[in-house]
Scaffold this motif. Structure first.
Motif, PDB file in Angstrom:
ATOM      1  N   GLU A  42     -15.493  -6.943  -6.612  1.00 23.47           N
ATOM      2  CA  GLU A  42     -14.835  -8.099  -5.998  1.00 23.47           C
ATOM      3  C   GLU A  42     -13.318  -7.894  -5.925  1.00 23.47           C
ATOM      4  OE1 GLU A  42     -14.050 -12.655  -7.303  1.00 23.47           O
ATOM      5  OE2 GLU A  42     -16.148 -11.989  -7.378  1.00 23.47           O
ATOM      6  N   GLU A  43     -12.730  -7.326  -6.971  1.00 27.90           N
ATOM      7  CA  GLU A  43     -11.286  -7.082  -6.980  1.00 27.90           C
ATOM      8  C   GLU A  43     -10.883  -5.999  -5.979  1.00 27.90           C
ATOM      9  OE1 GLU A  43      -9.916  -8.164 -11.513  1.00 27.90           O
ATOM     10  OE2 GLU A  43     -11.301  -6.476 -11.231  1.00 27.90           O
ATOM     11  N   VAL A  44     -11.730  -4.991  -5.808  1.00 29.44           N
ATOM     12  CA  VAL A  44     -11.448  -3.945  -4.810  1.00 29.44           C
ATOM     13  C   VAL A  44     -11.489  -4.542  -3.408  1.00 29.44           C
ATOM     14  CG1 VAL A  44     -12.240  -1.762  -3.807  1.00 29.44           C
ATOM     15  CG2 VAL A  44     -12.275  -2.075  -6.297  1.00 29.44           C
ATOM     16  N   ALA A  45     -12.515  -5.342  -3.121  1.00 28.07           N
ATOM     17  CA  ALA A  45     -12.623  -5.992  -1.802  1.00 28.07           C
ATOM     18  C   ALA A  45     -11.430  -6.917  -1.574  1.00 28.07           C
ATOM     19  CB  ALA A  45     -13.935  -6.761  -1.696  1.00 28.07           C
ATOM     20  N   ASP A  46     -11.008  -7.625  -2.627  1.00 27.54           N
ATOM     21  CA  ASP A  46      -9.859  -8.519  -2.513  1.00 27.54           C
ATOM     22  C   ASP A  46      -8.571  -7.730  -2.252  1.00 27.54           C
ATOM     23  OD1 ASP A  46      -8.607 -11.177  -2.724  1.00 27.54           O
ATOM     24  OD2 ASP A  46      -7.666 -10.320  -4.527  1.00 27.54           O
ATOM     25  N   TRP A  47      -8.431  -6.546  -2.861  1.00 22.55           N
ATOM     26  CA  TRP A  47      -7.261  -5.675  -2.637  1.00 22.55           C
ATOM     27  C   TRP A  47      -7.134  -5.362  -1.137  1.00 22.55           C
ATOM     28  CZ3 TRP A  47      -3.630  -3.419  -5.963  1.00 22.55           C
ATOM     29  CH2 TRP A  47      -2.912  -2.345  -5.453  1.00 22.55           C
ATOM     30  N   ILE A  48      -8.249  -5.004  -0.530  1.00 21.24           N
ATOM     31  CA  ILE A  48      -8.237  -4.676   0.900  1.00 21.24           C
ATOM     32  C   ILE A  48      -7.850  -5.906   1.719  1.00 21.24           C
ATOM     33  CG2 ILE A  48      -9.691  -4.010   2.866  1.00 21.24           C
ATOM     34  CD1 ILE A  48     -11.243  -2.184   0.839  1.00 21.24           C
ATOM     35  N   LYS A  49      -8.502  -7.038   1.461  1.00 21.76           N
ATOM     36  CA  LYS A  49      -8.217  -8.267   2.210  1.00 21.76           C
ATOM     37  C   LYS A  49      -6.773  -8.726   2.018  1.00 21.76           C
ATOM     38  CE  LYS A  49     -12.915  -9.977   1.890  1.00 21.76           C
ATOM     39  NZ  LYS A  49     -13.779 -10.771   1.031  1.00 21.76           N
ATOM     40  N   ARG A  50      -6.300  -8.674   0.779  1.00 20.74           N
ATOM     41  CA  ARG A  50      -4.937  -9.114   0.479  1.00 20.74           C
ATOM     42  C   ARG A  50      -3.903  -8.261   1.217  1.00 20.74           C
ATOM     43  NH1 ARG A  50      -5.396  -9.172  -4.785  1.00 20.74           N
ATOM     44  NH2 ARG A  50      -4.256  -7.264  -5.200  1.00 20.74           N
ATOM     45  N   ASN A  51      -4.161  -6.956   1.290  1.00 18.98           N
ATOM     46  CA  ASN A  51      -3.213  -6.095   1.994  1.00 18.98           C
ATOM     47  C   ASN A  51      -3.299  -6.277   3.503  1.00 18.98           C
ATOM     48  OD1 ASN A  51      -1.523  -4.501   0.103  1.00 18.98           O
ATOM     49  ND2 ASN A  51      -3.551  -4.195  -0.808  1.00 18.98           N
ATOM     50  N   GLN A  52      -4.474  -6.526   4.022  1.00 24.16           N
ATOM     51  CA  GLN A  52      -4.599  -6.819   5.454  1.00 24.16           C
ATOM     52  C   GLN A  52      -3.798  -8.075   5.803  1.00 24.16           C
ATOM     53  OE1 GLN A  52      -8.910  -6.844   5.591  1.00 24.16           O
ATOM     54  NE2 GLN A  52      -8.973  -4.788   6.489  1.00 24.16           N
ATOM     55  N   LEU A  53      -3.808  -9.061   4.928  1.00 22.83           N
ATOM     56  CA  LEU A  53      -3.026 -10.272   5.123  1.00 22.83           C
ATOM     57  C   LEU A  53      -1.526  -9.971   5.015  1.00 22.83           C
ATOM     58  CD1 LEU A  53      -3.139 -13.326   5.589  1.00 22.83           C
ATOM     59  CD2 LEU A  53      -3.329 -13.613   3.114  1.00 22.83           C
ATOM     60  N   ARG A  54      -1.147  -9.132   4.069  1.00 21.64           N
ATOM     61  CA  ARG A  54       0.263  -8.745   3.915  1.00 21.64           C
ATOM     62  C   ARG A  54       0.809  -8.076   5.182  1.00 21.64           C
ATOM     63  NH1 ARG A  54      -0.584  -6.247  -2.069  1.00 21.64           N
ATOM     64  NH2 ARG A  54       0.226  -8.007  -3.267  1.00 21.64           N
ATOM     65  N   TYR A  55      -0.002  -7.233   5.823  1.00 26.03           N
ATOM     66  CA  TYR A  55       0.472  -6.560   7.037  1.00 26.03           C
ATOM     67  C   TYR A  55       0.920  -7.595   8.070  1.00 26.03           C
ATOM     68  CZ  TYR A  55      -2.532  -2.804   5.115  1.00 26.03           C
ATOM     69  OH  TYR A  55      -3.159  -1.880   4.307  1.00 26.03           O
ATOM     70  N   VAL A  56       0.158  -8.683   8.170  1.00 26.79           N
ATOM     71  CA  VAL A  56       0.452  -9.724   9.149  1.00 26.79           C
ATOM     72  C   VAL A  56       1.615 -10.601   8.678  1.00 26.79           C
ATOM     73  CG1 VAL A  56      -0.490 -11.773  10.311  1.00 26.79           C
ATOM     74  CG2 VAL A  56      -1.929  -9.751   9.978  1.00 26.79           C
ATOM     75  N   GLN A  57       1.572 -11.055   7.433  1.00 28.58           N
ATOM     76  CA  GLN A  57       2.570 -11.995   6.934  1.00 28.58           C
ATOM     77  C   GLN A  57       3.916 -11.338   6.623  1.00 28.58           C
ATOM     78  OE1 GLN A  57       0.654 -13.878   3.566  1.00 28.58           O
ATOM     79  NE2 GLN A  57      -0.221 -15.463   4.867  1.00 28.58           N
ATOM     80  N   ASP A  58       3.891 -10.142   6.008  1.00 32.10           N
ATOM     81  CA  ASP A  58       5.121  -9.505   5.514  1.00 32.10           C
ATOM     82  C   ASP A  58       5.538  -8.280   6.317  1.00 32.10           C
ATOM     83  OD1 ASP A  58       5.051 -11.372   3.418  1.00 32.10           O
ATOM     84  OD2 ASP A  58       3.987  -9.997   2.087  1.00 32.10           O
ATOM     85  N   GLY A  59       4.643  -7.747   7.134  1.00 32.48           N
ATOM     86  CA  GLY A  59       4.945  -6.521   7.865  1.00 32.48           C
ATOM     87  C   GLY A  59       4.824  -5.271   7.028  1.00 32.48           C
ATOM     88  N   VAL A  60       4.447  -5.426   5.765  1.00 32.69           N
ATOM     89  CA  VAL A  60       4.239  -4.310   4.846  1.00 32.69           C
ATOM     90  C   VAL A  60       3.035  -4.620   3.971  1.00 32.69           C
ATOM     91  CG1 VAL A  60       6.656  -3.522   4.738  1.00 32.69           C
ATOM     92  CG2 VAL A  60       5.849  -5.263   3.134  1.00 32.69           C
ATOM     93  N   GLY A  61       2.552  -3.624   3.264  1.00 34.62           N
ATOM     94  CA  GLY A  61       1.447  -3.768   2.331  1.00 34.62           C
ATOM     95  C   GLY A  61       1.071  -2.393   1.823  1.00 34.62           C
ATOM     96  N   TYR A  62       0.229  -2.354   0.814  1.00 35.19           N
ATOM     97  CA  TYR A  62      -0.275  -1.055   0.370  1.00 35.19           C
ATOM     98  C   TYR A  62      -1.123  -0.466   1.492  1.00 35.19           C
ATOM     99  CZ  TYR A  62       1.190  -2.092  -4.388  1.00 35.19           C
ATOM    100  OH  TYR A  62       1.940  -2.375  -5.492  1.00 35.19           O
ATOM    101  N   LEU A  63      -1.020   0.827   1.659  1.00 40.62           N
ATOM    102  CA  LEU A  63      -1.739   1.538   2.713  1.00 40.62           C
ATOM    103  C   LEU A  63      -2.782   2.471   2.107  1.00 40.62           C
ATOM    104  CD1 LEU A  63       1.420   2.447   4.794  1.00 40.62           C
ATOM    105  CD2 LEU A  63      -0.287   0.708   5.375  1.00 40.62           C
TER     106      LEU A  63
END
Length: 187
Positions: A42-63
């Motif tokens: 669940e935490e791994v799946a959340d990591w992916i989702k959270r970073n996908q959201l960061r790309y949109v909101q912040d323009g950056v995220g873990y890749l």
């Protein structure tokens, strides 16, 4: 966010189908020793989702960090917005699968992220928050010119965890890497 490339790595946005490969890294308690636990599915799946959201909101995220030669996902490297003492910077982070340690890949991927932060995003500084006992991560940060700036405590899963702050200011980046940058041809 556009992908970044180095001689050996492709850093690209995470996709949902990266779950199984990323679980090998984030689910490994030895890799995640600074977090004091391997991530659950669940935490791994959340990591992916959270970073996908960061790309949109912040323009950056873990890749997703892929080996260019094999296309294999070997970890996560990137920039995120975090709340730290002082100016709220973009923070650099890197987590690689255990069999990839000691090859210089964290530094290589982090260097192109710094290049992106300063040349493209025009950030005034980049920080990293690192557990004091995480000597390999400290070595990577210092090799990139980041300087220690003090300690702060971060709450994680109900526990107070000390972290060291490292920073690289834009003026120091330009002084050290100015003309050609580290991986300028890739931006």
């Amino acid at each position: 966010m556009k992908p970044l490339m180095t001689a050996r790595l492709l850093l690209r946005p995470f996709r949902t189908e990266d779950f199984l490969a990323l679980r090998q890294t984030l689910g490994d308690p030895q890799v995640m020793y600074a977090w004091e636990h391997g991530f659950s599915d669940e935490e791994v799946a959340d990591w992916i989702k959270r970073n996908q959201l960061r790309y949109v909101q912040d323009g950056v995220g873990y890749l997703a960090a892929e080996e260019r030669q094999t296309g294999e996902l070997i970890g996560s490297i990137g920039l995120v917005r975090e709340q730290l003492p002082g100016e709220c910077p973009v923070c650099l982070g890197y987590i690689l699968r255990r069999d990839q340690w000691g090859k210089g890949l964290a530094r290589e991927g982090s260097a192109v992220c710094l290049e992106y932060a300063f040349r493209v995003r025009r950030e005034s500084q980049v920080a990293a928050d690192i557990r004091p006992e995480n000597l390999s991560s400290i070595r990577v940060a210092e090799s990139l010119g980041m300087k220690p700036e003090g300690l702060f405590d971060k709450w994680y899963r109900g526990k107070l965890m000390p972290h060291r702050i490292y920073r690289l200011k834009a003026k120091d980046y330009w002084t050290n890497y100015g003309k050609g940058g580290m991986f300028h041809e890739n931006l």
